[in-house]
Design a protein around this motif. Structure first.
Motif, mmCIF file in Angstrom:
data_model
loop_
_atom_site.group_PDB
_atom_site.id
_atom_site.type_symbol
_atom_site.label_atom_id
_atom_site.label_comp_id
_atom_site.label_asym_id
_atom_site.label_seq_id
_atom_site.Cartn_x
_atom_site.Cartn_y
_atom_site.Cartn_z
ATOM 1 N N UNK A 42 106.015 80.692 161.681
ATOM 2 C CA UNK A 42 104.758 80.180 161.124
ATOM 3 C C UNK A 42 103.563 80.748 161.877
ATOM 4 N N UNK A 43 103.750 81.050 163.171
ATOM 5 C CA UNK A 43 102.669 81.632 163.968
ATOM 6 C C UNK A 43 102.280 83.009 163.446
ATOM 7 N N UNK A 44 103.267 83.898 163.251
ATOM 8 C CA UNK A 44 102.930 85.259 162.834
ATOM 9 C C UNK A 44 102.382 85.276 161.411
ATOM 10 N N UNK B 194 102.192 75.617 162.082
ATOM 11 C CA UNK B 194 102.694 76.093 163.375
ATOM 12 C C UNK B 194 102.519 75.026 164.446
ATOM 13 N N UNK B 195 101.389 74.297 164.414
ATOM 14 C CA UNK B 195 101.165 73.220 165.389
ATOM 15 C C UNK B 195 102.278 72.178 165.289
ATOM 16 N N UNK B 196 102.724 71.903 164.062
ATOM 17 C CA UNK B 196 103.821 70.958 163.852
ATOM 18 C C UNK B 196 105.111 71.474 164.490
ATOM 19 N N UNK B 197 105.412 72.755 164.288
ATOM 20 C CA UNK B 197 106.659 73.299 164.829
ATOM 21 C C UNK B 197 106.587 73.472 166.355
ATOM 22 N N UNK C 293 116.122 77.279 167.530
ATOM 23 C CA UNK C 293 115.817 77.132 166.104
ATOM 24 C C UNK C 293 114.381 76.627 165.920
ATOM 25 N N UNK C 294 114.003 75.636 166.727
ATOM 26 C CA UNK C 294 112.624 75.135 166.664
ATOM 27 C C UNK C 294 111.637 76.206 167.099
ATOM 28 N N UNK D 120 98.835 70.943 168.244
ATOM 29 C CA UNK D 120 100.154 70.435 168.642
ATOM 30 C C UNK D 120 100.039 69.307 169.662
ATOM 31 N N UNK D 121 98.977 69.316 170.481
ATOM 32 C CA UNK D 121 98.803 68.287 171.501
ATOM 33 C C UNK D 121 98.692 66.902 170.853
#
Length: 315
Positions: free
Chosen positions: A89-91, A159-162, A81-82, A109-110
């Motif tokens: 969100x990436x696409x 997307x970085x968050x997900x 799911x994650x 994301x780092x």
């Protein structure tokens, strides 16, 4: 140098080129997604990519299928799911901005991982990470100054968050004795099912898949999905988390080079400054932590050698 340090260095040298390869393949996915989007709608591309990846992974897992149980399916679906949220969100992000900008924004994301760990579990955020967050915000402001902050940029940041949530879910949900191949398979199946539902629910324009977009789809299904997940799960355990994270900061470098060479993308002065600040926000704290790790290891080995020499002289 004792046997422990020799083993550690040899394992790290073994893992490093493979992890660098994953960054190259993942960086290429930004470019090939944009190429695929020329003919295939982003959400449909997501669904087809993971459908193909799930089929490939199922073939890899054929000898393991008899080990499938309800627990593996449940935990694979939870992490999936994650992964769905990260890839959706990436696409959307990549379809609405340049591959270069998306690559640098995704790499935040780092920094998001320790921030989320602080918000959820009150883990301490060190000064280096805080400084990195400040640099990242400065970089985002510079990107906005160089052409605005588009819908694609917003989703690339989300997307970085997900991605961070996916990384945390893997560490919290999965166990060390899990079969990573089967877990990965059910992650892909979960993304395929949810992506298929989105295709049915959301209005999707008609599309024609030519050879170029089909090739881009095959690349994204095989290399940054099946191969990258397998290589990371196999080799990341042979190095430290700090070193691995530092290696993964190469992702946006490859996406930038690919966007420059294959898509004709160019950066303005403010955009370039923003990308440099975002890249520095990730690399700076990780580099300092890596140096600290190596210093601690040398101190440990020196103390161990002195202990051995003292015991030898005493005998």
């Amino acid at each position: 140098m004792n046997e422990f340090s020799v083993k550690l260095d040899s394992e790290t040298r073994r893992a490093t080129p493979w992890l660098i390869l994953t960054t190259f393949l993942w960086g290429g996915s930004f470019v090939f997604n944009k190429i695929g989007f020329r003919e295939i709608p982003p959400v449909t591309f997501l669904f087809l990519r993971f459908l193909l990846a799930a089929v490939m992974m199922a073939l890899v897992c054929l000898p393991r299928l008899k080990k499938i149980n309800r627990d593996i399916v449940r935990r694979g679906a939870m992490v999936g799911i994650a992964l769905t949220a990260a890839n959706l969100s990436f696409v959307i992000g990549v379809s609405g901005t340049s591959a270069t900008r998306a690559g640098f924004l995704n790499n935040l994301f780092v920094l998001v991982v320790p921030l989320l760990c602080y918000l959820i579990w009150r883990d301490k955020v060190d000064r280096l990470t805080f400084a990195g967050l400040c640099l990242a915000v400065s970089g985002i402001i510079a990107l906005a100054a160089g052409g605005g902050f588009s819908r694609g940029d917003i989703f690339s940041t989300i997307c970085a968050l997900f991605i961070a949530l996916h990384i945390i879910s893997v560490s919290k949900v999965l166990r060390s004795n899990d079969d990573v191949y089967l877990i990965t398979l059910f992650q892909f199946i979960t993304v395929t099912i949810l992506g298929g539902l989105l295709v049915l629910i959301l209005p999707q324009p008609e599309f024609h898949m030519g050879p170029v977009s089909a090739g881009a789809l095959f690349y994204c299904a095989l290399f940054p999905t099946v191969i990258c997940f397998t290589v990371q799960n196999t080799f990341q355990r042979f190095t430290t988390p700090t070193r691995a994270s530092l290696i993964y900061t190469l992702d946006p470098v490859w996406s930038m080079l690919g966007g420059f060479a294959l898509l004709g993308e160019r950066l303005g002065v403010w955009e370039a400054l923003g990308c440099v600040l975002i890249f520095s926000s990730v690399v700076m704290p990780l580099t300092v932590k890596l140096v600290a790790e190596r210093r601690a290891l040398r101190l440990y080995l020196n103390q161990e050698r002195q202990t051995e020499e003292a015991e030898a002289s005493g005998s």
